[in-house]
Write an enzyme that holds these catalytic residues in place. Structure first.
Site, PDB file in Angstrom:
ATOM      1  N   CYS A 455      -7.214  -8.501  63.582  1.00 48.71           N
ATOM      2  CA  CYS A 455      -8.491  -8.954  62.938  1.00 48.71           C
ATOM      3  C   CYS A 455      -9.004 -10.171  62.806  1.00 48.71           C
ATOM      4  CB  CYS A 455      -8.558  -8.180  61.480  1.00 48.71           C
ATOM      5  SG  CYS A 455      -7.199  -9.033  60.348  1.00 48.71           S
ATOM      6  N   CYS A 638     -36.038 -42.221  52.204  1.00 46.10           N
ATOM      7  CA  CYS A 638     -35.493 -42.570  50.750  1.00 46.10           C
ATOM      8  C   CYS A 638     -35.538 -41.269  49.904  1.00 46.10           C
ATOM      9  CB  CYS A 638     -36.887 -43.502  50.236  1.00 46.10           C
ATOM     10  SG  CYS A 638     -36.284 -43.976  48.472  1.00 46.10           S
ATOM     11  N   CYS A 641     -38.745 -41.691  47.120  1.00 46.08           N
ATOM     12  CA  CYS A 641     -40.254 -41.875  47.437  1.00 46.08           C
ATOM     13  C   CYS A 641     -40.863 -41.286  48.696  1.00 46.08           C
ATOM     14  CB  CYS A 641     -40.933 -43.362  47.313  1.00 46.08           C
ATOM     15  SG  CYS A 641     -40.047 -44.593  48.632  1.00 46.08           S
ATOM     16  N   CYS A 649     -26.144 -45.550  49.248  1.00 45.56           N
ATOM     17  CA  CYS A 649     -25.319 -45.823  48.154  1.00 45.56           C
ATOM     18  C   CYS A 649     -24.325 -44.888  47.629  1.00 45.56           C
ATOM     19  CB  CYS A 649     -25.960 -46.318  46.815  1.00 45.56           C
ATOM     20  SG  CYS A 649     -25.045 -46.554  45.354  1.00 45.56           S
ATOM     21  N   CYS A 652     -23.779 -43.672  43.998  1.00 46.63           N
ATOM     22  CA  CYS A 652     -24.912 -43.035  43.199  1.00 46.63           C
ATOM     23  C   CYS A 652     -24.852 -41.418  43.637  1.00 46.63           C
ATOM     24  CB  CYS A 652     -26.254 -43.465  43.899  1.00 46.63           C
ATOM     25  SG  CYS A 652     -26.941 -44.880  42.935  1.00 46.63           S
ATOM     26  N   CYS A 667     -35.235 -46.740  50.035  1.00 45.75           N
ATOM     27  CA  CYS A 667     -35.959 -47.935  50.576  1.00 45.75           C
ATOM     28  C   CYS A 667     -35.557 -49.205  49.688  1.00 45.75           C
ATOM     29  CB  CYS A 667     -37.523 -47.626  50.680  1.00 45.75           C
ATOM     30  SG  CYS A 667     -38.066 -47.475  48.988  1.00 45.75           S
ATOM     31  N   CYS A 670     -36.926 -49.015  46.179  1.00 45.00           N
ATOM     32  CA  CYS A 670     -36.373 -47.907  45.121  1.00 45.00           C
ATOM     33  C   CYS A 670     -34.857 -48.439  44.816  1.00 45.00           C
ATOM     34  CB  CYS A 670     -36.375 -46.759  45.890  1.00 45.00           C
ATOM     35  SG  CYS A 670     -38.297 -45.871  45.860  1.00 45.00           S
ATOM     36  N   HIS A 675     -30.894 -49.826  40.764  1.00 41.82           N
ATOM     37  CA  HIS A 675     -29.783 -50.658  40.627  1.00 41.82           C
ATOM     38  C   HIS A 675     -30.124 -51.740  39.509  1.00 41.82           C
ATOM     39  CE1 HIS A 675     -28.712 -48.444  44.203  1.00 41.82           C
ATOM     40  NE2 HIS A 675     -27.479 -48.340  43.598  1.00 41.82           N
ATOM     41  N   HIS A 683     -22.745 -51.258  42.170  1.00 36.85           N
ATOM     42  CA  HIS A 683     -22.794 -50.489  43.056  1.00 36.85           C
ATOM     43  C   HIS A 683     -23.164 -51.411  44.507  1.00 36.85           C
ATOM     44  CE1 HIS A 683     -24.026 -46.425  41.095  1.00 36.85           C
ATOM     45  NE2 HIS A 683     -22.928 -46.963  40.272  1.00 36.85           N
ATOM     46  N   HIS A 719      -6.701 -10.065  55.544  1.00 34.27           N
ATOM     47  CA  HIS A 719      -7.461  -9.086  56.354  1.00 34.27           C
ATOM     48  C   HIS A 719      -8.973  -9.705  56.618  1.00 34.27           C
ATOM     49  CE1 HIS A 719      -8.933  -5.625  58.769  1.00 34.27           C
ATOM     50  NE2 HIS A 719      -9.939  -5.656  57.592  1.00 34.27           N
TER      51      HIS A 719
END
Length: 804
Positions: A455, A638, A641, A649, A652, A667, A670, A675, A683, A719
């Site tokens: 099988c 990004c 946006c 990251c 995150c 980007c 952001c 952060h 981070h 199976h």
């Protein structure tokens, strides 16, 4: 490719248009700016403008012209080589269909588009509406919006009987009355939702070989109330009288009153399909009437005062000489016109006004005269010009496969007859799709027959080759001479017969298993339980030398190559019912992996501990797998946006404030905003490398790389079974089990079965919250097995398969 087909320009031109247009269909996905226009989009250009441009500069590869994409309503410069020209009629029919992948599939499926052109006003049809099949009449064919260029061609249907819908349509759309009917009985649909059905007495003049001049009683003289008829009911012929005729939606029903008495009372009237009724004047006193097809048992009837007797024959047919020819027999036909034709018997019986027994043969080449219909009645299904009706006496067993013919001893021994052998098919056979795949593969004794712990191999082979060509390079690539016979077994004894006839017997698979064992790569292929990935690694890597499907990279490490990806993830209490998309992203994130190139086929093993312990009780299949953010050195958006991302990251990714799905890249702007919070200031940023052409201001032009799910392998108590996606629509799923049933004891054989399972679509579209509440025992059909027992998911990228 570059020339103009004049018939397509003028044949369907509308007299009310001042400007003539040419219509094309986009043959491949097209990334433009921040959008991807999928294959199947309809492109429009003025005829005069097209001719002017072509005459001004001879067509060359890569030549671009400005077209209008009708669906997206944008003007773009497109390569002429990426387009195929359409007639105006076909363009209108296709434009009414959405989304683009379905439209593209219908374009490739030429027969359905051609059949749509033969639907006319007044035709009786069946409409597929919200998974219900409703009877109706065609009242309007055309556009339902007024535009100077082409718009979609819809069919306006007046529903009949109980076929009312809930939108209160009376033939009006957008304030314009296209036809009249009572409220709730009108509907506008594209051609792919409509199937034509014949009315009583209607017949197409489609006559194949074996036709005798004269009238067909079934067409020219349909049954009427009061006619004396015979009907097959529960394996027995019953005689009686027609008391009424009615429309049964997809067929015509006859209200039949039997002469037979039950005690002192007559039986209640029965409703039976018209095709199962035989008029009294057609009953031959000393002859036999046989009507069978590839899925039915043939009937031998002998007239006698005591009634009709039915002799059941498993394979159906007659006995020329010592050989038995029946449905599914491989035959050759010599009509004195050169080389004999070869094919498969798909129907045997007697045609009206024809005394000889007739065979309906599906030919291997386009040398026939029919598509399985004779005088307007369909006896079997095949492609146009592949059907031929001939006298059984003109058919002989195909000399290429003499060992496969059924003998008289087979007929007398049901156990020998039903366990048939599959044939060897040395020619190239493309994978069937959509309705063709369903016709060929669905049913009992279909698929790959299992035997002795096979099988794992049966399910893997059926998944990889039944309805997709993404790994067909395994069948045709040049390989080491010592392994050429293994490739031939795979191609000609397993894959080609499966695609053409829908069945492969266990002996053919055992041939492959023996060769793999004798090769010394792994012992026990002939009798031991194995895993699909073990088999795939042996045949792809060691035998055929196939290039690895996946190329992976992690920081500071050399590139890794493999044939499938095993999901390894850390325990996450928030992942209760994950999707495949989530599991792949978590696995890549946890192991710091990236794909160095887009794969043509992505095989993903689910997280398990042995064959019994599952990490997740349920997993939601992702019909599309977006691998854009899993690619190394590829432009990415990004996540906030949509601008071109410059940093990723990893920390995150598991932040509960963000979405549970998707890697986290930003980007510059952001990144700083996200952060700036105290909990994320520590981070660490990982810079993203982007191609120079993408490093620009404005919105990111990032085409999404997505792969399509085409199969799922599942396991329960050691199976393996599989689910196959045989078309683009959500409901187009089939379930395969190579050992679904068994005939006989230890000396018997397994019965493979392929079943339609549209119920899978219902649960695939559930959210995690909905699926958590579902109890496996309450799930419809076999859906539970896909959602709860998934072992391996198989994704394809058809565009990349062309180059791999």
């Amino acid at each position: 490719m570059f020339g103009i087909d004049s018939s397509k320009v003028t044949m369907f031109s509308s007299s009310k248009k001042e400007t003539k247009y040419l219509y094309f269909i986009l043959m491949e996905d097209l990334p433009i700016n921040e959008r991807v226009f999928p294959a199947g989009n309809i492109a429009v250009i003025a005829e005069a403008e097209y001719i002017k441009e072509i005459q001004a500069e001879p067509p060359t590869p890569g030549r671009k012209l400005k077209f209008h994409l009708a669906e997206a309503d944008v003007h773009l410069s497109l390569e002429v080589g990426s387009l195929n020209q359409l007639s105006e009629q076909n363009a209108g029919l296709l434009l009414a269909v959405s989304p683009s992948p379905v439209r593209f599939s219908l374009y490739l499926e030429k027969d359905r588009l051609e059949n749509a052109q033969h639907i006319h006003l007044g035709n009786l049809v069946t409409v597929d509406y919200k998974s219900k099949f409703l009877p109706g009449i065609v009242r309007y064919i055309g556009s339902i919006c007024d535009t100077p260029k082409l718009s979609g061609t819809f069919l306006g249907i007046e529903l009949q009987g109980e076929g009312e819908v809930d939108d209160q349509c009376d033939g009006t759309f957008g304030g314009h009355q296209y036809f009249s009917c009572k409220k709730g009985c009108g509907i506008f649909v594209p051609f792919n939702k409509v199937k034509r059905r014949q009315s009583v007495g209607e017949g197409e003049q489609c006559v194949g070989a074996g036709t005798i001049n004269g009238k067909d009683p079934w067409v020219d003289h349909p049954v009427n109330p009061g006619d004396r008829v015979a009907v097959y009911v529960e394996e027995e012929m019953k005689e009686g009288t027609v008391v009424g005729i009615m429309d049964g939606g997809t067929t015509v029903l006859v209200n039949f009153e039997s002469n037979q008495m039950v005690g002192e009372e007559s039986m209640m009237p029965l409703k039976v399909p018209l095709e199962s009724v035989i008029k009294e004047d057609m009953l031959q006193p000393m002859g036999s009437i046989q009507r069978s097809n590839s899925r039915e048992i043939s009937v031998d009837g002998v007239g006698s005062p005591g009634g009709w007797k039915r002799d059941l024959v498993e394979n159906g047919g007659s006995r020329p000489g010592s050989r038995f020819l029946g449905v599914k027999s491989l035959v050759q036909i010599n009509l004195g016109k050169g080389e004999p034709m070869t094919g498969v018997i798909q129907w045997m019986g007697h045609l009206p006004d024809v005394t000889d027994e007739i065979a309906g043969v599906e030919l291997d080449e386009d040398k026939g005269t029919s598509d399985g219909t004779w005088k307007g009645h369909r006896y079997f299904q095949c492609a146009a010009k592949r059907g031929l009706f001939v006298r059984v006496a003109s058919c002989q067993p195909d000399t290429r496969f003499q060992s496969l013919a059924v003998t008289l001893e087979d007929l007398q021994d049901p156990e020998r007859t039903t366990n048939r052998e599959s044939c060897v098919v040395p020619v190239i056979v493309p994978p069937p799709r959509n309705e063709e795949a369903f016709r060929i593969l669905e049913g009992r004794m279909r698929g790959i027959q299992g035997h002795c712990n096979s099988c794992y191999m049966d399910s893997a082979l059926f998944s990889l080759f039944s309805c997709t060509l993404v790994l067909d390079s395994m069948l045709y690539k040049s390989t080491n001479h010592q392994f050429g016979h293994i490739q031939r077994i795979l191609r000609e004894e397993i894959v080609n017969p499966l695609r053409r006839h829908g069945f492969v017997d266990c002996k053919k698979v055992m041939n492959l298993r023996k060769e793999l064992t004798q090769g010394g790569y792994c012992a026990g292929f002939t009798n031991e339980e194995k895993d699909p990935e073990e088999f795939l690694t042996v045949i792809m890597q060691h035998v055929l030398g196939l290039e690895p499907l996946l190329k992976l990279k992690s920081p500071g490490q050399k590139e890794q190559e493999c044939y499938c990806h095993q999901v390894f993830i850390e325990k996450d209490d928030d992942l209760i019912v994950p999707t495949v998309q989530q599991l792949v992203e978590h696995s890549f994130h946890s192991n710091h992996l990236k794909l160095t190139e887009v794969p043509s086929c992505f095989i993903i093993q689910m997280p398990r501990f042995g064959k019994n312990y599952k990490m997740f009780e349920k997993i939601i299949p992702s019909l599309e797998l977006d691998i854009t953010d899993l690619l190394c050195d590829s432009p990415r958006e990004c996540c906030l946006c949509g601008e071109l991302a410059t940093q990723e990251c990893e920390e995150c990714f598991k932040d509960k404030l963000f979405s549970k799905t998707g890697l986290k890249q930003y980007c510059d702007m952001c990144w700083h905003q996200v952060h700036s919070h105290s909990s994320r200031r520590s981070h660490r940023s990982m810079k993203l490398d982007c191609p120079v052409e993408f490093a620009r201001t404005g919105k990111a032009m990032v085409p999404r790389e997505k792969m399509q799910l085409f199969a799922v392998l599942c396991i329960e108590t050691s199976h393996y079974v599989s689910f196959i996606k045989y078309g683009p629509e959500d409901r187009q799923w089939m379930f395969f089990d190579s050992m679904s049933d068994r005939h006989g004891g230890e000396s018997g054989y397994n019965i493979p079965t392929v079943t339609h399972c549209p119920e899978v679509a219902k649960y695939v579209n559930y959210s995690a919250a909905q699926l958590i509440k579902e109890q496996p025992r309450d799930m419809e059909g076999v859906a539970k097995r896909q959602l709860c027992d998934a072992y391996m998911y198989l994704y394809e990228n058809p565009r990349m398969a062309v180059y791999k």
